[in-house]
Design a protein around this motif. Structure first.
Motif, PDB file in Angstrom:
ATOM      1  N   GLU A   1     -24.191   2.609 -62.129  1.00  0.00           N
ATOM      2  CA  GLU A   1     -24.018   1.246 -62.231  1.00  0.00           C
ATOM      3  C   GLU A   1     -23.964   0.725 -60.657  1.00  0.00           C
ATOM      4  OE1 GLU A   1     -21.631  -0.336 -65.390  1.00  0.00           O
ATOM      5  OE2 GLU A   1     -22.489   1.085 -66.753  1.00  0.00           O
ATOM      6  N   ARG A   2     -24.006   1.632 -59.685  1.00  0.00           N
ATOM      7  CA  ARG A   2     -23.681   1.146 -58.362  1.00  0.00           C
ATOM      8  C   ARG A   2     -24.481  -0.251 -58.181  1.00  0.00           C
ATOM      9  NH1 ARG A   2     -24.215   6.553 -57.510  1.00  0.00           N
ATOM     10  NH2 ARG A   2     -22.833   7.734 -56.040  1.00  0.00           N
ATOM     11  N   GLY A   3     -25.605  -0.576 -58.662  1.00  0.00           N
ATOM     12  CA  GLY A   3     -26.126  -1.637 -58.332  1.00  0.00           C
ATOM     13  C   GLY A   3     -25.497  -3.014 -58.902  1.00  0.00           C
ATOM     14  N   ARG A   4     -24.837  -2.730 -59.936  1.00  0.00           N
ATOM     15  CA  ARG A   4     -24.543  -3.958 -60.818  1.00  0.00           C
ATOM     16  C   ARG A   4     -23.281  -3.423 -62.150  1.00  0.00           C
ATOM     17  NH1 ARG A   4     -27.906  -8.668 -63.840  1.00  0.00           N
ATOM     18  NH2 ARG A   4     -26.193 -10.277 -63.836  1.00  0.00           N
TER      19      ARG A   4
ATOM     20  N   GLY B   1     -20.386  -3.145 -72.944  1.00  0.00           N
ATOM     21  CA  GLY B   1     -21.688  -3.381 -73.562  1.00  0.00           C
ATOM     22  C   GLY B   1     -22.901  -3.085 -72.956  1.00  0.00           C
ATOM     23  N   GLY B   2     -22.994  -3.781 -71.781  1.00  0.00           N
ATOM     24  CA  GLY B   2     -24.155  -3.453 -70.817  1.00  0.00           C
ATOM     25  C   GLY B   2     -24.061  -2.244 -70.278  1.00  0.00           C
ATOM     26  N   GLY B   3     -22.887  -1.477 -70.186  1.00  0.00           N
ATOM     27  CA  GLY B   3     -22.949  -0.006 -69.852  1.00  0.00           C
ATOM     28  C   GLY B   3     -23.602   0.890 -70.882  1.00  0.00           C
ATOM     29  N   LEU B   4     -23.360   0.549 -72.046  1.00  0.00           N
ATOM     30  CA  LEU B   4     -23.993   1.184 -72.926  1.00  0.00           C
ATOM     31  C   LEU B   4     -25.319   1.254 -73.263  1.00  0.00           C
ATOM     32  CD1 LEU B   4     -21.258   0.876 -76.110  1.00  0.00           C
ATOM     33  CD2 LEU B   4     -21.958   3.046 -74.907  1.00  0.00           C
ATOM     34  N   ALA B   5     -25.854  -0.302 -72.964  1.00  0.00           N
ATOM     35  CA  ALA B   5     -27.170  -0.559 -73.054  1.00  0.00           C
ATOM     36  C   ALA B   5     -27.932   0.221 -71.890  1.00  0.00           C
ATOM     37  CB  ALA B   5     -27.443  -1.933 -72.813  1.00  0.00           C
ATOM     38  N   GLN B   6     -27.389   0.196 -70.728  1.00  0.00           N
ATOM     39  CA  GLN B   6     -27.848   0.959 -69.579  1.00  0.00           C
ATOM     40  C   GLN B   6     -28.142   2.451 -69.850  1.00  0.00           C
ATOM     41  OE1 GLN B   6     -27.223  -0.619 -65.567  1.00  0.00           O
ATOM     42  NE2 GLN B   6     -26.912   1.665 -64.734  1.00  0.00           N
ATOM     43  N   ALA B   7     -27.245   3.008 -70.398  1.00  0.00           N
ATOM     44  CA  ALA B   7     -27.074   4.355 -70.681  1.00  0.00           C
ATOM     45  C   ALA B   7     -27.882   4.722 -71.908  1.00  0.00           C
ATOM     46  CB  ALA B   7     -25.501   4.949 -70.881  1.00  0.00           C
TER      47      ALA B   7
ATOM     48  N   GLU C   1     -29.883  -9.483 -70.984  1.00  0.00           N
ATOM     49  CA  GLU C   1     -29.913  -8.901 -69.928  1.00  0.00           C
ATOM     50  C   GLU C   1     -28.605  -9.074 -69.051  1.00  0.00           C
ATOM     51  OE1 GLU C   1     -32.451  -7.555 -68.017  1.00  0.00           O
ATOM     52  OE2 GLU C   1     -33.772  -7.862 -70.121  1.00  0.00           O
ATOM     53  N   GLY C   2     -28.424  -8.060 -68.116  1.00  0.00           N
ATOM     54  CA  GLY C   2     -27.067  -8.115 -67.462  1.00  0.00           C
ATOM     55  C   GLY C   2     -25.682  -7.650 -68.193  1.00  0.00           C
ATOM     56  N   PRO C   3     -24.616  -7.987 -67.710  1.00  0.00           N
ATOM     57  CA  PRO C   3     -23.321  -7.434 -68.113  1.00  0.00           C
ATOM     58  C   PRO C   3     -22.816  -8.159 -69.678  1.00  0.00           C
ATOM     59  CG  PRO C   3     -22.878  -8.061 -65.890  1.00  0.00           C
ATOM     60  CD  PRO C   3     -24.376  -8.652 -66.284  1.00  0.00           C
ATOM     61  N   PHE C   4     -22.477  -7.503 -70.392  1.00  0.00           N
ATOM     62  CA  PHE C   4     -21.879  -8.139 -71.596  1.00  0.00           C
ATOM     63  C   PHE C   4     -20.663  -7.061 -72.220  1.00  0.00           C
ATOM     64  CE2 PHE C   4     -25.557  -5.815 -72.916  1.00  0.00           C
ATOM     65  CZ  PHE C   4     -25.329  -5.111 -74.218  1.00  0.00           C
TER      66      PHE C   4
END
Length: 250
Positions: free
Chosen positions: A93-96, A101-107, A204-207
């Motif tokens: 998540e270096r870029g953002r 929740g957003g971390g789980l979605a990205q992974a 989209e984005g952090p949550f």
């Protein structure tokens, strides 16, 4: 009306193979220690916080840990590269910074399609008579649950200044969130089992993970399990000494 679920141990409950370790935060409450060190690498009782978490996962039988990184990511990766006994995969998540929740979605693609463990890297716990992660696995009922949270009674939430997070019904359902000005009897430990079906239709984005919990709560599929051992919120420099003293005291 559906019959309430009786949360009894299910023989042979399988511990999930995969865990998500939330380790990307900025650690602002832990300053000045985090000015040069990521919070998960702050030592408590002679070991980095994330080292304690990985020990618990390994002991429970979890085989794979997906760890998100953001702040001082290079230091995190250097530490994780030396971890033994459990496969470690980095979610970058270096870029953002994506929040929980957003971390789980990205992974999501790294987590597979089976229920998985989610653990915050800044909480430290000591198991009671039964390994806490194994207890969650025994309590898991895929037909009834989307998330199963490990909760600790507010009176035993060491270093936590809050007034509780949840109410827990006799059948294990989490019935209500804490209202402003009220006290709830249970605090979330930062440990849960979650089914990846919850990670869908994400913004989209952090949550926050609260989005997933709200969905499960509305569907009657959010459950809790009381932790039987010790638990510590290690979120500030002052909490380190208090935690170490309580651990020494047993």
């Amino acid at each position: 009306m559906s019959k309430p679920l009786a949360l009894r141990p299910q023989p042979g409950g399988n511990v999930p193979e995969t865990a998500m370790v939330m380790a990307a935060g900025l650690g602002q409450r832990m300053r000045p220690l985090t000015a040069t060190c990521p919070k998960p690498l702050i030592e408590v009782a002679g070991k980095p916080l994330i080292g304690h978490v990985l020990d618990r996962l390994r002991a429970a039988g979890v085989r794979r840990a997906v760890v998100n990184v953001h702040y001082l990511a290079e230091r995190m990766e250097a530490y994780l590269a030396k971890v033994e006994g459990i496969e470690v995969v980095v979610s970058d998540e270096r870029g953002r910074l994506m929040e929980t929740g957003g971390g789980l979605a990205q992974a999501r693609e790294l987590l597979g399609d089976d229920p998985f463990v989610v653990v915050n890297s800044d909480n430290l716990w000591v198991d009671g008579p039964v390994d806490a992660i194994r207890l969650l696995a025994e309590r898991w009922d895929d037909a009834a649950m989307d998330a199963l949270l490990l909760l600790v009674p507010l009176a035993r939430a060491h270093n936590n200044p809050g007034s509780g997070d949840f109410h827990l019904a006799a059948d294990g359902r989490i019935t209500a969130r804490r209202k402003p000005g009220r006290v709830a009897p249970f605090t979330y430990t930062g440990v849960q089992l979650m089914h990846p079906r919850l990670i869908a239709n994400c913004p989209e984005g952090p949550f926050s993970t609260n989005l997933f919990w709200d969905r499960a709560l509305a569907a009657g599929r959010l459950y809790g399990q009381a932790h039987q051992g010790l638990w510590f919120d290690v979120g500030t420099p002052a909490a380190i000494g208090r935690t170490e003293a309580l651990l020494l005291d047993g």
